[in-house]
Structure formats: C-alpha cells, structure tokens
Design a protein around this motif. Structure first.
Motif, mmCIF file in Angstrom:
data_model
loop_
_atom_site.group_PDB
_atom_site.id
_atom_site.type_symbol
_atom_site.label_atom_id
_atom_site.label_comp_id
_atom_site.label_asym_id
_atom_site.label_seq_id
_atom_site.Cartn_x
_atom_site.Cartn_y
_atom_site.Cartn_z
ATOM 1 N N GLY A 87 1.058 -1.293 -0.357
ATOM 2 C CA GLY A 87 0.233 -0.515 -0.146
ATOM 3 C C GLY A 87 0.858 1.016 0.112
ATOM 4 N N GLY A 88 1.755 1.033 0.817
ATOM 5 C CA GLY A 88 2.967 2.330 0.585
ATOM 6 C C GLY A 88 3.520 2.806 -0.527
ATOM 7 N N LEU A 89 4.035 1.437 -1.533
ATOM 8 C CA LEU A 89 4.059 1.537 -2.877
ATOM 9 C C LEU A 89 3.566 2.058 -3.088
ATOM 10 C CD1 LEU A 89 6.412 -0.863 -4.180
ATOM 11 C CD2 LEU A 89 4.563 -0.093 -5.965
ATOM 12 N N LEU A 90 1.917 2.117 -3.372
ATOM 13 C CA LEU A 90 1.263 2.673 -3.907
ATOM 14 C C LEU A 90 0.904 3.763 -3.594
ATOM 15 C CD1 LEU A 90 -1.546 -0.212 -4.246
ATOM 16 C CD2 LEU A 90 -1.506 0.814 -6.475
ATOM 17 N N PHE A 91 0.808 4.496 -2.801
ATOM 18 C CA PHE A 91 0.888 5.901 -2.321
ATOM 19 C C PHE A 91 2.196 6.002 -3.222
ATOM 20 C CE2 PHE A 91 1.956 7.829 2.031
ATOM 21 C CZ PHE A 91 1.792 9.676 1.398
ATOM 22 N N GLY A 92 3.360 6.081 -2.799
ATOM 23 C CA GLY A 92 4.598 6.250 -4.177
ATOM 24 C C GLY A 92 3.921 6.645 -5.039
ATOM 25 N N PHE A 93 3.962 5.735 -5.178
ATOM 26 C CA PHE A 93 4.191 4.895 -7.609
ATOM 27 C C PHE A 93 3.215 6.105 -7.525
ATOM 28 C CE2 PHE A 93 2.160 4.581 -11.318
ATOM 29 C CZ PHE A 93 3.472 3.730 -11.977
ATOM 30 N N ASP A 94 1.857 6.665 -7.219
ATOM 31 C CA ASP A 94 0.659 7.469 -7.963
ATOM 32 C C ASP A 94 0.822 9.271 -6.955
ATOM 33 O OD1 ASP A 94 -1.278 5.990 -9.109
ATOM 34 O OD2 ASP A 94 -1.405 4.663 -6.877
ATOM 35 N N GLY A 146 8.145 3.483 -4.288
ATOM 36 C CA GLY A 146 7.128 3.283 -5.532
ATOM 37 C C GLY A 146 7.724 4.884 -5.795
ATOM 38 N N ILE A 147 8.031 6.150 -5.185
ATOM 39 C CA ILE A 147 8.137 6.764 -6.015
ATOM 40 C C ILE A 147 9.338 6.936 -7.099
ATOM 41 C CG2 ILE A 147 9.837 9.480 -5.893
ATOM 42 C CD1 ILE A 147 7.887 9.360 -2.927
ATOM 43 N N LEU A 148 10.470 5.584 -6.373
ATOM 44 C CA LEU A 148 11.647 5.642 -7.606
ATOM 45 C C LEU A 148 11.193 4.863 -8.754
ATOM 46 C CD1 LEU A 148 14.561 5.838 -8.317
ATOM 47 C CD2 LEU A 148 14.468 3.381 -6.778
ATOM 48 N N VAL A 149 9.984 4.070 -8.503
ATOM 49 C CA VAL A 149 9.438 3.082 -9.543
ATOM 50 C C VAL A 149 8.970 3.480 -10.409
ATOM 51 C CG1 VAL A 149 8.170 1.556 -10.134
ATOM 52 C CG2 VAL A 149 9.046 0.603 -8.331
#
Length: 460
Positions: free
Chosen positions: A20-27, A148-151
């Motif tokens: 969920g944190g990865l999605l937070f960062g990605f989006d 997530g931000i990096l991705v």
C-alpha cells in the motif's frame, strides 16, 4: 533488552501490507514525469498543472476525513482491501482519460485511496508488529513509499517518448499491477490482534498475537490491553476523547510534524522535479526525468538506513539530525538558483547535489517519523480517528504546498522559494526540541499510560 530477530511471518505480513505504501509513492510520484507530456498534449499553463497535481491531494484529504471511524468499525485489513480496489480502478481510469476533467476525477479517486492507505497501512503494521521492532516495521512502509516514487520515475523515463505526447497514459497504467498484488495478498493476512481484541474477539486476537509478538511480552501486552479496554468502558470513551487535554500532546505532535515535513517543500521535489530541472536548463522532457531517478534512488537508500537506525538511535535524535541537515541543504539550493547565470551549464549538477543532500536528511528523519509517530502516540480506542487527523494534516499541508509552488516561484523567484522552505525548517528545529517524543522500545500501551498521567513529549 536488544531487539530480537524479526520473525519471517511478521516480515512477510509487513511487506505485503506495505505494498500500500508502494502505491502511495507510485501514484504521487508518477505525475512528475507525466506533467511535461500533458502540458504539451493539452497545451496547459502553470495553473492547470497545479490543479492536476493537487486533485490527487484533494482526494487524499477527503479519504482522510471520511475514513477514521470506518477503519475502527470495519477493521484495518478490510480497509486496505477496499483501497486496493480503488487504486486499480483509478489506474485504469487515468490511462483511458479522454479529457482533462475526467483525468482530474480519476486522480481524486486515487487520492481517496492514498489518503486512507497513508495511515491505515502504518496503523496495521504498528498494531501487528512486535514491540521491540515496531519502528523498523512501520518504517518499512516509508521505505516502500520511496521505492514506489523511484519506480514511478523509472516508469516515466522508460515509457516517456518525446515523439509521443500520449506517453503519460501508460505511466499511469503501471499502477494497476501493485494494486492487484496488494488486493490478492491482503486476503491471506490476519487482522491485527489489537483491533480484534478491541471488538472482544479475544481468542482470535490472542492467536494472532502469539504468532507475531516476542514470547516474553505476550502476557504483558494482553494485560495492558485488558486494562485499556476496561478504562474505555468505565469512562465510556469514544471519538471525542481525542479532544481531551490528556491527548493534546499527541494531537500537537501529529499536526506539527506533518506541518514541518510538508512545508520544508519535500513534495515540490517529488511532484515537480523534472520541471525544476527544466528551470535549471535541461530542455528535453525525457532527459529532465534522469535527475529525478538519481534523487529517487538516494531517497530509497537513505530510507533503508532509517529502517535500521530508528530502533537503535531513536526517534528524537534522528529528527534533530535530519532537520539540522535540511536547513543548509535547502539554503544551498536557493543559492544555486540565485547565482544561476554565474553557474551556467553547471547549475543542474549543483542543483542535483543540493537536493540529494536534502533528500538524505529528510529521508532518515521527518519522512518516516511522521507516519511512525502518529501510529504510536494515540490510544487504541481513538487510534483510527487520530491517525485520520494525521493523514488529513499531511494531505492538507501537502495540497497547499503543491498548489502554491508556482505561485511562490513567480512572486519570490525559485531561489527565494527554497530560502523560505529552509526558514520553515529552522522553526521546526526549535519545535522538535519540545514536541518530538522518544518512543523507542516502549509499547503502545506504555505510551498511552504516559499521556494519561499528564506526561509531556520531552519526558517520554
């Protein structure tokens, strides 16, 4: 006592939930590389770019406002599952947006999921993690945010094509895959023992606690939970309890740390870094994403260090180290832009170095500490409401910063804007001396007891 080795099942539970944190960062990060393409595709001005960026933050505020009591009612696990579905719908909707208005609506929907996930995931992990490893486990969520931000930056660079102005569509589509992973994975994870016990489901709660907590702390944790539930019944506490004087320090910590985190300007770099580097002289849309990838990589590495340090060095020391480093880093970035003409072609290099220094310091301190502290400072019966207030503060301040960035640049100049952010950090240094507690090694129940006795953050 030194922290014991993390059980493999606890680590797996935390990693799946932290998707969920990865999605937070990605989006939140994917928009940075998409903006230059959308600007040309739809012929947008600075004001429109601010609105596109801010819509997801408006959604995050709505999500934070609406879901505090819902997470206490439905449970942490169900809320994360619901959010995974919302993330998936939003990703597909953004990909096939036929107008700027429809895109904004989809970004609001994604924002609602981000607003809820941003506090439900760290709350879930905090309530399921063993006491001695809670800092590292909750900060795993922050690590996944940075990943997530990096991705998102790598995705933007890989899919960006200056010859195809619709490249931004597939950047958003990539967000569908982690949403599906989170959705499927959460069906196999348990509900948190503290939530189960708060609903008088003792047998289930004890079973989960036996799987995750250190053996020597299980009975003490159960005793503390029984006492807390009895106190709640005796005092007939509800959501309004959070406004009482004994919880005022927790509220000040929650709102204050997100104020200084956000008004240091961190998300102007996350959202607008390619545009900032175009201001520094990089021309190509795709090439302007490369420095963002460097910054995103440093962000992940620094956050990984914070996972290791939080349960060793402690919360308060890391906060002070971080804020002390952020002040000169932002001032140096302002100086770089102030002497833009003198630096010439070397400006992008100096700008990247300044931002890298800033990212290192915030990634080991204010970035993880915000979500960690708000998962620790509230008692069980109002934790959902308290963390909802924290999420609301984060996204509200975030939206203000994102919506005013170009306005500040146009009025103060890019150098003056970063000088202003540096000044905010200076104030944050003095605030932190009095309001950042040391919660390392303390159970959530011990922290609650400290507030009930009238203790201050510095005494914790």
């Amino acid at each position: 006592m030194k922290p014991t080795k993390i059980r493999s099942n606890v680590l797996l539970i935390s990693i799946v939930a932290a998707t969920g944190g990865l999605l937070f960062g990605f989006d939140t990060g994917v928009i940075s590389g998409a903006l230059p393409f959308m600007k040309e595709y739809w012929k947008l001005g600075d004001s429109s770019l601010e609105w596109i960026t801010t819509t997801v933050l408006v959604g995050a505020v709505l999500g934070a406002i609406s879901s505090g009591k819902l997470s206490d009612y439905l449970g942490r696990k169900k809320m994360i599952i619901i959010n995974a579905i919302i993330f998936a719908v939003g990703a597909v909707g953004c990909t096939y947006a036929h107008s700027i208005v429809f895109l904004m609506v989809m970004r609001v929907i994604i924002g609602i999921a981000i607003g809820i996930t941003s506090y439900v995931v760290p709350m879930y992990i905090a309530e399921i993690a063993p006491t001695r490893r809670r800092g590292a486990m909750v900060t795993l969520n922050q690590l996944m945010i940075t990943i997530g931000i990096l991705v998102s930056y790598i995705t933007d660079y890989a899919l960006g094509n200056d010859a195809n102005l619709e490249s931004w569509r597939w950047m958003f589509f990539v967000g569908l895959f982690p949403a599906l992973i989170l959705l499927i994975g959460m069906f196999f994870l348990p509900e948190t023992p503290r939530w189960l016990i708060s609903k008088n489901r003792w047998a289930e709660g004890e079973a989960v606690l036996n799987r995750v907590e250190d053996a020597d702390l299980i009975q003490q944790t159960l005793t503390d939970l029984r006492r807390d539930i009895e106190l709640t019944k005796e005092n007939k506490t509800n959501g309004s309890e959070i406004l009482k004087p004994w919880l005022r320090p927790a509220l000040i910590i929650t709102v204050g740390i997100f104020f200084f985190q956000q008004f240091s300007g961190v998300n102007t770099i996350i959202y607008y870094s390619p545009i900032i580097f175009k201001m520094a002289g990089i021309v190509s849309n795709t090439a302007s994403i490369v420095p963002a990838i460097i910054i995103g990589t440093v962000n992940v590495l620094a956050c990984f260090v914070s996972v290791i340090l939080l349960d060793k060095v402690g919360r308060r020391k890391l906060y002070m180290i971080g804020i002390w480093g952020m002040i000169p880093s932002l001032a140096l970035l302002g100086i770089c832009f102030h002497f833009k003409e003198a630096l010439g072609a070397s400006l992008p290099v100096f700008a990247v170095l300044s931002i890298v220094c800033y990212i290192i310091f915030i990634a080991i301190s204010l970035a993880p500490l915000g979500w960690l502290l708000i998962s620790e400072v509230f008692p069980l019966n109002v934790r959902g409401v308290g963390m909802s207030i924290g999420s609301l503060s984060h996204w509200g301040f975030n939206a203000i910063v994102a919506f005013t960035f170009f306005k500040l640049v146009n009025s103060l100049g890019i150098s003056g804007t970063f000088f202003l952010y540096s000044g905010v950090c200076l104030v944050g240094m003095f605030w932190g001396r009095y309001y950042i507690p040391e919660t390392k090694g303390k159970s959530l129940e011990e922290i609650e007891e400290h507030w009930r006795k009238g203790g201050t953050p510095r005494e914790l």
